[in-house]
Design a protein around this motif. Structure first.
Motif, PDB file in Angstrom:
ATOM      1  N   ASN A 104      -7.911   0.583  -2.661  1.00 23.61           N
ATOM      2  CA  ASN A 104      -8.192   0.759  -1.339  1.00 23.61           C
ATOM      3  C   ASN A 104      -8.893  -0.564  -0.799  1.00 23.61           C
ATOM      4  O   ASN A 104      -8.742  -1.009   0.337  1.00 23.61           O
ATOM      5  CB  ASN A 104      -9.054   1.924  -1.021  1.00 23.61           C
ATOM      6  CG  ASN A 104     -10.226   2.133  -1.860  1.00 23.61           C
ATOM      7  OD1 ASN A 104     -10.332   1.512  -2.998  1.00 23.61           O
ATOM      8  ND2 ASN A 104     -11.299   2.385  -1.352  1.00 23.61           N
ATOM      9  N   LEU A 105      -9.927  -1.139  -1.585  1.00 29.28           N
ATOM     10  CA  LEU A 105     -10.675  -2.404  -1.192  1.00 29.28           C
ATOM     11  C   LEU A 105      -9.712  -3.274  -0.983  1.00 29.28           C
ATOM     12  O   LEU A 105      -9.919  -4.264  -0.321  1.00 29.28           O
ATOM     13  CB  LEU A 105     -11.849  -2.570  -2.210  1.00 29.28           C
ATOM     14  CG  LEU A 105     -12.810  -1.226  -2.390  1.00 29.28           C
ATOM     15  CD1 LEU A 105     -13.856  -1.774  -3.551  1.00 29.28           C
ATOM     16  CD2 LEU A 105     -13.478  -0.949  -1.191  1.00 29.28           C
ATOM     17  N   GLU A 114       0.801  -1.180  -0.006  1.00 30.13           N
ATOM     18  CA  GLU A 114      -0.033   0.020  -0.154  1.00 30.13           C
ATOM     19  C   GLU A 114       0.966   1.203  -0.111  1.00 30.13           C
ATOM     20  O   GLU A 114       0.556   2.175  -0.698  1.00 30.13           O
ATOM     21  CB  GLU A 114      -0.941  -0.069   1.198  1.00 30.13           C
ATOM     22  CG  GLU A 114      -2.025   1.163   1.273  1.00 30.13           C
ATOM     23  CD  GLU A 114      -3.001   1.023   2.425  1.00 30.13           C
ATOM     24  OE1 GLU A 114      -2.593   0.339   3.273  1.00 30.13           O
ATOM     25  OE2 GLU A 114      -3.831   1.555   2.360  1.00 30.13           O
ATOM     26  N   TYR A 165     -17.263 -11.497   6.395  1.00 33.19           N
ATOM     27  CA  TYR A 165     -17.455 -11.102   4.969  1.00 33.19           C
ATOM     28  C   TYR A 165     -18.382 -12.249   4.473  1.00 33.19           C
ATOM     29  O   TYR A 165     -18.547 -13.381   4.769  1.00 33.19           O
ATOM     30  CB  TYR A 165     -16.246 -11.382   4.140  1.00 33.19           C
ATOM     31  CG  TYR A 165     -15.139 -10.468   4.476  1.00 33.19           C
ATOM     32  CD1 TYR A 165     -15.383  -8.977   4.296  1.00 33.19           C
ATOM     33  CD2 TYR A 165     -13.990 -10.861   5.198  1.00 33.19           C
ATOM     34  CE1 TYR A 165     -14.457  -8.069   4.521  1.00 33.19           C
ATOM     35  CE2 TYR A 165     -12.797  -9.983   5.067  1.00 33.19           C
ATOM     36  CZ  TYR A 165     -13.183  -8.569   5.094  1.00 33.19           C
ATOM     37  OH  TYR A 165     -12.381  -7.564   5.221  1.00 33.19           O
ATOM     38  N   LYS A 218     -15.917   2.322   0.543  1.00 34.97           N
ATOM     39  CA  LYS A 218     -14.801   2.514   1.536  1.00 34.97           C
ATOM     40  C   LYS A 218     -14.674   1.190   2.326  1.00 34.97           C
ATOM     41  O   LYS A 218     -13.714   0.904   2.894  1.00 34.97           O
ATOM     42  CB  LYS A 218     -15.131   3.623   2.484  1.00 34.97           C
ATOM     43  CG  LYS A 218     -14.946   5.100   1.926  1.00 34.97           C
ATOM     44  CD  LYS A 218     -13.539   5.152   2.012  1.00 34.97           C
ATOM     45  CE  LYS A 218     -13.142   6.820   1.387  1.00 34.97           C
ATOM     46  NZ  LYS A 218     -13.104   6.908  -0.175  1.00 34.97           N
ATOM     47  N   GLU A 219     -15.435   0.280   2.114  1.00 38.24           N
ATOM     48  CA  GLU A 219     -15.476  -0.827   2.891  1.00 38.24           C
ATOM     49  C   GLU A 219     -15.909  -2.188   2.035  1.00 38.24           C
ATOM     50  O   GLU A 219     -16.977  -2.133   1.297  1.00 38.24           O
ATOM     51  CB  GLU A 219     -16.816  -0.819   4.040  1.00 38.24           C
ATOM     52  CG  GLU A 219     -16.478  -1.530   5.094  1.00 38.24           C
ATOM     53  CD  GLU A 219     -17.456  -1.573   6.243  1.00 38.24           C
ATOM     54  OE1 GLU A 219     -17.495  -2.331   7.364  1.00 38.24           O
ATOM     55  OE2 GLU A 219     -18.341  -0.581   6.136  1.00 38.24           O
ATOM     56  N   LYS A 262      -5.421  -6.957   4.194  1.00 38.57           N
ATOM     57  CA  LYS A 262      -4.867  -6.723   5.429  1.00 38.57           C
ATOM     58  C   LYS A 262      -5.383  -7.812   6.598  1.00 38.57           C
ATOM     59  O   LYS A 262      -4.813  -8.426   7.303  1.00 38.57           O
ATOM     60  CB  LYS A 262      -4.883  -5.267   6.136  1.00 38.57           C
ATOM     61  CG  LYS A 262      -3.784  -4.441   5.408  1.00 38.57           C
ATOM     62  CD  LYS A 262      -3.848  -3.057   5.988  1.00 38.57           C
ATOM     63  CE  LYS A 262      -3.261  -2.043   4.922  1.00 38.57           C
ATOM     64  NZ  LYS A 262      -3.647  -0.638   5.490  1.00 38.57           N
ATOM     65  N   LYS A 263      -6.692  -7.502   6.399  1.00 39.44           N
ATOM     66  CA  LYS A 263      -7.592  -8.424   7.405  1.00 39.44           C
ATOM     67  C   LYS A 263      -7.167  -9.779   7.248  1.00 39.44           C
ATOM     68  O   LYS A 263      -7.158 -10.558   8.179  1.00 39.44           O
ATOM     69  CB  LYS A 263      -8.971  -8.267   7.272  1.00 39.44           C
ATOM     70  CG  LYS A 263      -9.587  -6.811   8.192  1.00 39.44           C
ATOM     71  CD  LYS A 263     -10.998  -7.012   8.065  1.00 39.44           C
ATOM     72  CE  LYS A 263     -11.267  -5.551   8.727  1.00 39.44           C
ATOM     73  NZ  LYS A 263     -12.946  -5.128   8.218  1.00 39.44           N
ATOM     74  N   PHE A 271      -6.674  -3.494  -0.522  1.00 33.93           N
ATOM     75  CA  PHE A 271      -5.536  -3.311   0.613  1.00 33.93           C
ATOM     76  C   PHE A 271      -6.263  -3.712   2.114  1.00 33.93           C
ATOM     77  O   PHE A 271      -6.096  -4.429   2.971  1.00 33.93           O
ATOM     78  CB  PHE A 271      -4.910  -2.034   0.728  1.00 33.93           C
ATOM     79  CG  PHE A 271      -4.100  -1.662  -0.183  1.00 33.93           C
ATOM     80  CD1 PHE A 271      -3.232  -2.704  -0.685  1.00 33.93           C
ATOM     81  CD2 PHE A 271      -4.060  -0.337  -0.982  1.00 33.93           C
ATOM     82  CE1 PHE A 271      -2.391  -2.268  -1.784  1.00 33.93           C
ATOM     83  CE2 PHE A 271      -3.235  -0.120  -2.212  1.00 33.93           C
ATOM     84  CZ  PHE A 271      -2.465  -0.985  -2.291  1.00 33.93           C
ATOM     85  N   GLU A 272      -7.707  -3.173   2.003  1.00 39.69           N
ATOM     86  CA  GLU A 272      -8.351  -3.420   3.379  1.00 39.69           C
ATOM     87  C   GLU A 272      -8.646  -5.018   3.404  1.00 39.69           C
ATOM     88  O   GLU A 272      -8.600  -5.472   4.496  1.00 39.69           O
ATOM     89  CB  GLU A 272      -9.719  -2.743   3.174  1.00 39.69           C
ATOM     90  CG  GLU A 272     -10.661  -3.017   4.326  1.00 39.69           C
ATOM     91  CD  GLU A 272     -12.203  -2.408   3.716  1.00 39.69           C
ATOM     92  OE1 GLU A 272     -12.439  -1.669   2.997  1.00 39.69           O
ATOM     93  OE2 GLU A 272     -13.012  -3.400   4.362  1.00 39.69           O
ATOM     94  N   VAL A 273      -9.245  -5.705   2.376  1.00 40.83           N
ATOM     95  CA  VAL A 273      -9.353  -7.067   2.723  1.00 40.83           C
ATOM     96  C   VAL A 273      -8.195  -8.000   2.743  1.00 40.83           C
ATOM     97  O   VAL A 273      -8.101  -8.668   3.786  1.00 40.83           O
ATOM     98  CB  VAL A 273     -10.391  -7.655   1.713  1.00 40.83           C
ATOM     99  CG1 VAL A 273      -9.650  -7.815   0.311  1.00 40.83           C
ATOM    100  CG2 VAL A 273     -10.964  -8.963   2.191  1.00 40.83           C
TER     101      VAL A 273
END
Lengths: 470, 92
Positions: free
Chosen positions: A456-457, A221, A285, A248-249, A463-464, A459-461
């Protein structure tokens, strides 16, 4: 010396004086010294590293530092760094010295990053195993009997063997993600048109994309955000005001079931993917079965568009303007001799294939049809991202294979890109991250694809998932 | 795909090729073509005329560079040059 985990941690430690840039760079150079002779990740370690280190130290002293100042990075051999050799793994460019900087190199150089060297690759990025380079094969640092994947095999191996903190690769059909998967690292192909390709030696210009190879998602990222800039020197760079905002999510993850249940996929890959889906479910998810009926054609579309574009792009190696030249008193003879001797076997095959595809009588049946199909595939992904936020698949149908195992079968080798090619055809971003241990010291990987400009999506998923992978 | 076709492609691509190589290339290319032939039956449907973002975005060619400004850089890597020109074998 303990190397910090991320770019940000490294930066903080340099800033606080806890870590010196010199010591950081030296620890990587020591690993290169120890391991490169057998791994062959680097074609060349640059001779001006001392100067680069001094410059970075000065930037800190004068308060001009950036997040990338003093951060060591390796370059794939198809990226131009002014005054340094760049050969794309080819004999035809063995003595070529770059006369300008690629935009990504400029951005990082001005920020004080330290370029350690140039890494091995399949010749002109044509391959999936780093076995076609003029500079020899690269071995997989996780298991030296295996290929590292390709074409960015040297880039990935340079990081996997502890020879750099970051690496830059290029991805036309999976050349960042597939080797990252084979070597247990994070590899990302950004949206087409985000990171400038100015100064990247072109293979298939409508698909080529530069992207980060890192140890973790956070670094991917950071590096992506750093090089993600509009560039007037790349005619396909998309101006920032045309880049659409994304949600964003991530809530819904689409899984194209038919991909994973199809033939040619290793059992252990299937099992690991099922396990990954359970992990994603446990993270809250919603998993949705999706159908992408045109995607199975993506690899065939790729093997039409890519050689067609490559045969045109590689016409620039003409023995006259730069690169190798075998002099003759007859111009046609000079072209033919130089290109025969300067290009390797796989490159010549793809040039001939591309020439066939573009020739009168076949153009519409192959190239024309492939372009329509590409458009239809782009539409297929655009529509599916109306119903799901990201898509999850395995990165490759199989794990890293033995050196030499697939070199004589033109189709078997290409199948390793089956799941990565669709993102290039559609122009969408995709990231590959490790998803658990496999046999023979290798790693499994999962790929997430997102809508255009949806990094961004991803990186978010990712990382989790990374935090929760077994 | 036969040897003569491959030799013609090699001629168009300006790569010299032996008969033996042409034979091996013909075999490999035939295999790849038979794989990509599957697209001929792909149910593409209506792809419409909507302009894709994935296009070349040409810009105006403004502020031209003075003639000769980049000559040295452009010639720096030329294998054979003379008086600010690339040098090639005599053609006529």
């Amino acid at each position: 010396m303990t190397i910090p985990n991320t770019i940000k941690e490294t930066h903080e430690k340099i800033k606080s004086g806890e870590l010196s840039i010199r010591a950081l760079v030296d620890s990587f150079l020591k690993n290169i010294e120890e391991k490169n002779s057998s791994i062959n990740a680097y074609i060349e370690v640059y001779s001006d590293i001392d100067e680069q280190v001094k410059n970075a130290e000065k930037m800190f002293e004068e308060g001009r530092e950036t997040i990338m100042t003093g951060i060591p990075i390796s370059l794939k051999d198809n990226m131009l760094f002014l005054g340094h050799k760049a050969s794309s793994g080819s004999k035809i460019l063995e003595n070529y010295t770059a006369t300008y900087n690629a935009t990504v190199v400029d951005l990082l150089k001005n920020a004080g990053a330290i370029f350690l060297g140039r890494t091995n690759m399949d010749e002109f990025a044509m391959g999936s195993s780093t076995e076609t380079s003029f500079y020899g094969i690269t071995k997989n640092p996780l298991n030296e009997e295996m290929v590292p994947g390709g074409s960015s095999g040297g880039a990935v191996a340079s990081l996997s063997m502890g020879g750099t903190l970051l690496s830059l690769g290029s991805d036309t059909g999976g050349s960042i993600r597939q080797p990252a998967a084979f070597c247990g690292l994070v590899g990302m192909k950004p949206t087409y048109g985000t990171v400038s390709r100015y100064g990247l030696m072109a293979m298939a210009s409508s698909l080529d994309q530069i992207g980060p190879i890192t140890k973790n998602v956070a670094d991917a990222e950071t590096l992506f955000n750093f090089i993600n800039k509009y560039d007037k020197n790349d005619a396909t760079s998309i101006p920032e005001n045309l880049r659409t905002e994304n949600k964003k999510e991530v809530k819904k993850i689409g899984v194209p079931k038919s991909w994973v249940t199809g033939e040619g996929i290793e059992d252990s890959v299937k099992e690991n993917f099922d396990k990954s889906i359970e992990t994603l479910k446990s993270l809250g998810y919603e998993i949705v079965d999706i159908d992408l009926p045109l995607s199975p054609y993506a690899l065939a579309v790729y093997y039409i568009l890519m050689p067609a574009e490559a045969s045109s792009n590689l016409s620039r190696y003409d023995s006259i303007r730069f690169g190798m030249s075998l002099p003759s008193n007859n111009l046609k003879n000079q072209y033919e001799k130089t290109r025969e001797s300067g290009f390797g076997k796989e490159v010549k095959r793809r040039i001939l294939l591309g020439t066939y595809i573009l020739s009168h009588g076949y153009y519409e049946a192959y190239y024309g049809k492939a372009l329509s199909l590409q458009k239809a595939i782009q539409k297929e992904y655009k529509n599916i991202f109306e119903t799901v936020d990201v898509i999850a698949t395995p990165t490759s149908p199989f794990l890293a294979f033995s050196i030499g195992a697939k070199t004589n079968d033109p189709i078997a080798m290409k199948l390793s890109d089956l799941f990565t090619v669709p993102a290039n055809i559609a122009g969408i971003p995709a990231i590959s991250i490790p998803s658990g241990d496999a046999n023979n010291n290798l790693k499994h990987s999962i790929q997430f694809m997102g809508p255009m400009f949806g990094e961004n999506l991803l990186f978010e998923v990712a990382k989790k998932f990374e935090e929760n992978v077994q | 795909m036969d040897i003569e076709t491959v030799k013609n492609l090699a001629n168009l691509s300006k790569i010299s090729i032996t008969d033996q190589e042409a034979e091996s290339v013909a075999k490999d290319l035939a295999q790849v073509l038979s794989y990509v032939d599957q697209i001929k039956n792909a149910p593409i449907g209506d792809v419409g005329t909507e302009k894709s973002l994935l296009n070349n975005n040409f810009r105006e060619d403004t502020d031209p560079i003075e003639t000769g400004f980049y000559t040295d850089v452009l010639l720096a890597e030329a294998p054979n040059k003379q008086d600010n020109y690339f040098k090639v074998p005599k053609i006529l």
